[in-house]
Design a protein around this motif. Sequence first.
Motif, PDB file in Angstrom:
ATOM      1  N   MET A 204       0.845  -1.206   0.000  1.00  0.00           N
ATOM      2  CA  MET A 204       0.000   0.000   0.000  1.00  0.00           C
ATOM      3  C   MET A 204       0.876   1.250   0.000  1.00  0.00           C
ATOM      4  O   MET A 204       1.772   1.388   0.827  1.00  0.00           O
ATOM      5  N   GLU A 205       0.628   2.164  -0.917  1.00  0.00           N
ATOM      6  CA  GLU A 205       1.418   3.378  -1.014  1.00  0.00           C
ATOM      7  C   GLU A 205       1.090   4.327   0.138  1.00  0.00           C
ATOM      8  O   GLU A 205      -0.052   4.430   0.570  1.00  0.00           O
ATOM      9  N   LYS A 206       2.100   5.001   0.616  1.00  0.00           N
ATOM     10  CA  LYS A 206       1.918   5.938   1.722  1.00  0.00           C
ATOM     11  C   LYS A 206       1.383   7.276   1.209  1.00  0.00           C
ATOM     12  O   LYS A 206       1.700   7.702   0.108  1.00  0.00           O
ATOM     13  N   ARG A 207       0.555   7.924   2.029  1.00  0.00           N
ATOM     14  CA  ARG A 207       0.037   9.237   1.679  1.00  0.00           C
ATOM     15  C   ARG A 207       1.138  10.276   1.824  1.00  0.00           C
ATOM     16  O   ARG A 207       2.125  10.097   2.528  1.00  0.00           O
ATOM     17  N   GLY A 208       0.913  11.423   1.153  1.00  0.00           N
ATOM     18  CA  GLY A 208       1.902  12.490   1.210  1.00  0.00           C
ATOM     19  C   GLY A 208       2.158  12.967   2.625  1.00  0.00           C
ATOM     20  O   GLY A 208       3.294  13.253   3.016  1.00  0.00           O
ATOM     21  N   GLY A 209       1.087  13.067   3.436  1.00  0.00           N
ATOM     22  CA  GLY A 209       1.240  13.500   4.819  1.00  0.00           C
ATOM     23  C   GLY A 209       2.101  12.548   5.630  1.00  0.00           C
ATOM     24  O   GLY A 209       2.931  12.975   6.435  1.00  0.00           O
ATOM     25  N   ASP A 210       1.893  11.242   5.427  1.00  0.00           N
ATOM     26  CA  ASP A 210       2.693  10.237   6.143  1.00  0.00           C
ATOM     27  C   ASP A 210       4.153  10.317   5.728  1.00  0.00           C
ATOM     28  O   ASP A 210       5.053  10.190   6.566  1.00  0.00           O
ATOM     29  N   LEU A 211       4.395  10.529   4.442  1.00  0.00           N
ATOM     30  CA  LEU A 211       5.765  10.635   3.948  1.00  0.00           C
ATOM     31  C   LEU A 211       6.450  11.887   4.500  1.00  0.00           C
ATOM     32  O   LEU A 211       7.643  11.859   4.816  1.00  0.00           O
ATOM     33  N   ALA A 212       5.684  12.965   4.615  1.00  0.00           N
ATOM     34  CA  ALA A 212       6.251  14.200   5.162  1.00  0.00           C
ATOM     35  C   ALA A 212       6.674  14.014   6.610  1.00  0.00           C
ATOM     36  O   ALA A 212       7.741  14.466   7.025  1.00  0.00           O
ATOM     37  N   ILE A 213       5.840  13.334   7.395  1.00  0.00           N
ATOM     38  CA  ILE A 213       6.161  13.074   8.801  1.00  0.00           C
ATOM     39  C   ILE A 213       7.345  12.121   8.916  1.00  0.00           C
ATOM     40  O   ILE A 213       8.193  12.273   9.804  1.00  0.00           O
ATOM     41  N   GLU A 214       7.423  11.173   8.012  1.00  0.00           N
ATOM     42  CA  GLU A 214       8.509  10.178   8.050  1.00  0.00           C
ATOM     43  C   GLU A 214       9.848  10.785   7.649  1.00  0.00           C
ATOM     44  O   GLU A 214      10.878  10.514   8.276  1.00  0.00           O
ATOM     45  N   HIS A 215       9.856  11.639   6.617  1.00  0.00           N
ATOM     46  CA  HIS A 215      11.124  12.133   6.060  1.00  0.00           C
ATOM     47  C   HIS A 215      11.444  13.583   6.438  1.00  0.00           C
ATOM     48  O   HIS A 215      12.596  14.005   6.317  1.00  0.00           O
ATOM     49  N   ILE A 216      10.461  14.368   6.860  1.00  0.00           N
ATOM     50  CA  ILE A 216      10.654  15.778   7.211  1.00  0.00           C
ATOM     51  C   ILE A 216      11.458  16.496   6.119  1.00  0.00           C
ATOM     52  O   ILE A 216      12.622  16.848   6.296  1.00  0.00           O
ATOM     53  N   PRO A 217      10.843  16.723   4.962  1.00  0.00           N
ATOM     54  CA  PRO A 217      11.563  17.394   3.854  1.00  0.00           C
ATOM     55  C   PRO A 217      11.830  18.861   4.148  1.00  0.00           C
ATOM     56  O   PRO A 217      11.256  19.451   5.064  1.00  0.00           O
ATOM     57  N   ASP A 218      12.721  19.469   3.357  1.00  0.00           N
ATOM     58  CA  ASP A 218      13.068  20.883   3.534  1.00  0.00           C
ATOM     59  C   ASP A 218      11.946  21.805   3.065  1.00  0.00           C
ATOM     60  O   ASP A 218      11.771  22.909   3.589  1.00  0.00           O
ATOM     61  N   ILE A 219      11.189  21.365   2.058  1.00  0.00           N
ATOM     62  CA  ILE A 219      10.091  22.176   1.522  1.00  0.00           C
ATOM     63  C   ILE A 219       9.106  21.239   0.830  1.00  0.00           C
ATOM     64  O   ILE A 219       9.486  20.157   0.362  1.00  0.00           O
ATOM     65  N   ILE A 220       7.837  21.636   0.776  1.00  0.00           N
ATOM     66  CA  ILE A 220       6.798  20.828   0.131  1.00  0.00           C
ATOM     67  C   ILE A 220       6.088  21.681  -0.909  1.00  0.00           C
ATOM     68  O   ILE A 220       5.689  22.819  -0.626  1.00  0.00           O
ATOM     69  N   ILE A 221       5.958  21.137  -2.116  1.00  0.00           N
ATOM     70  CA  ILE A 221       5.193  21.780  -3.184  1.00  0.00           C
ATOM     71  C   ILE A 221       4.039  20.851  -3.511  1.00  0.00           C
ATOM     72  O   ILE A 221       4.258  19.697  -3.911  1.00  0.00           O
ATOM     73  N   SER A 222       2.822  21.314  -3.339  1.00  0.00           N
ATOM     74  CA  SER A 222       1.658  20.449  -3.515  1.00  0.00           C
ATOM     75  C   SER A 222       0.606  21.119  -4.376  1.00  0.00           C
ATOM     76  O   SER A 222       0.352  22.323  -4.259  1.00  0.00           O
ATOM     77  N   ASP A 223      -0.023  20.338  -5.225  1.00  0.00           N
ATOM     78  CA  ASP A 223      -1.174  20.823  -5.979  1.00  0.00           C
ATOM     79  C   ASP A 223      -2.377  20.840  -5.040  1.00  0.00           C
ATOM     80  O   ASP A 223      -2.475  20.011  -4.137  1.00  0.00           O
ATOM     81  N   VAL A 224      -3.269  21.793  -5.238  1.00  0.00           N
ATOM     82  CA  VAL A 224      -4.479  21.839  -4.423  1.00  0.00           C
ATOM     83  C   VAL A 224      -5.397  20.675  -4.768  1.00  0.00           C
ATOM     84  O   VAL A 224      -5.957  20.017  -3.882  1.00  0.00           O
ATOM     85  N   MET A 225      -5.541  20.394  -6.051  1.00  0.00           N
ATOM     86  CA  MET A 225      -6.431  19.321  -6.495  1.00  0.00           C
ATOM     87  C   MET A 225      -5.677  17.998  -6.527  1.00  0.00           C
ATOM     88  O   MET A 225      -4.858  17.750  -7.408  1.00  0.00           O
ATOM     89  N   MET A 226      -5.946  17.152  -5.538  1.00  0.00           N
ATOM     90  CA  MET A 226      -5.305  15.834  -5.475  1.00  0.00           C
ATOM     91  C   MET A 226      -6.334  14.814  -4.999  1.00  0.00           C
ATOM     92  O   MET A 226      -7.296  15.169  -4.325  1.00  0.00           O
ATOM     93  N   PRO A 227      -6.134  13.520  -5.354  1.00  0.00           N
ATOM     94  CA  PRO A 227      -7.059  12.488  -4.879  1.00  0.00           C
ATOM     95  C   PRO A 227      -6.874  12.235  -3.384  1.00  0.00           C
ATOM     96  O   PRO A 227      -5.834  12.549  -2.810  1.00  0.00           O
ATOM     97  N   ILE A 228      -7.870  11.678  -2.762  1.00  0.00           N
ATOM     98  CA  ILE A 228      -7.893  11.307  -1.333  1.00  0.00           C
ATOM     99  C   ILE A 228      -7.903  12.541  -0.434  1.00  0.00           C
ATOM    100  O   ILE A 228      -8.837  12.774   0.308  1.00  0.00           O
TER     101      ILE A 228
END
Length: 225
Positions: free
Chosen positions: A1-25
């Motif tokens: 099962m693929e991890k959600r973007g939020g879970d990946l952010a918490i796991e890896h703590i990136p320097d910056i996040i660029i996200s589209d407003v329109m996304m699934p889930i």
Amino acid sequence: MEKRGGDLAIEHIPDIIISDVMMPIKNGVDLCNELKNDKRTSHIPIILLTAKVGDNNKLEGLKTGADDYIIKPFKKELLKVRVEKLIDNRKKLQARYSQEVILYPKDVAIASIDEQFLMNLQAVLDENLVESSFNIDVLCKEVGMSRMQLHRKLKALTGHSASEFIRSQRLRLASELLKKPGVNISQVGYSVGFNDHAYFSKCFKKMYHCTPTEYQKKIAKNNFD
């Protein structure tokens, strides 16, 4: 099962996040709201991308704590400049806190959750910094983060790793104590958590480019002059 973007952010703590407003889930606004209200990720700059045009849409994104909001289509150069600006602001924040003994925010605008994190961190330091047994594991337990999460957050806010941060705070406290006339240098090292006087002197010289003795003499001379 693929991890959600939020879970990946918490796991890896990136320097910056660029996200589209329109996304699934989960859309970008909800993702931003989730991450900006989590002390582990609240410091991460977030840029939202959207094809929606209008002040209301932009306001919705910024209300969640998004650091920037870009309307599509856009030029790559624009995104690059916005990213560089956010990273530059982060460096200014690091420079501000890398010079402070007390971490309470003053003239730097940060998210309220980061402000609360720094205040809690300062409280932990006030209670534990002078203990030689105080280390990263104790700090992680006190602030409720994993070693990696704490390392990344401190690196982003102060420019120091967790171990560097603890050591630098001890040395800054030592520098304040050494300003008091007649204070015993060896006792200062022990009082801020250094069991080894030679190691204390070595670390102090690396940070202040002079030994504690030389530092104390400079302070005394300046006060005399």
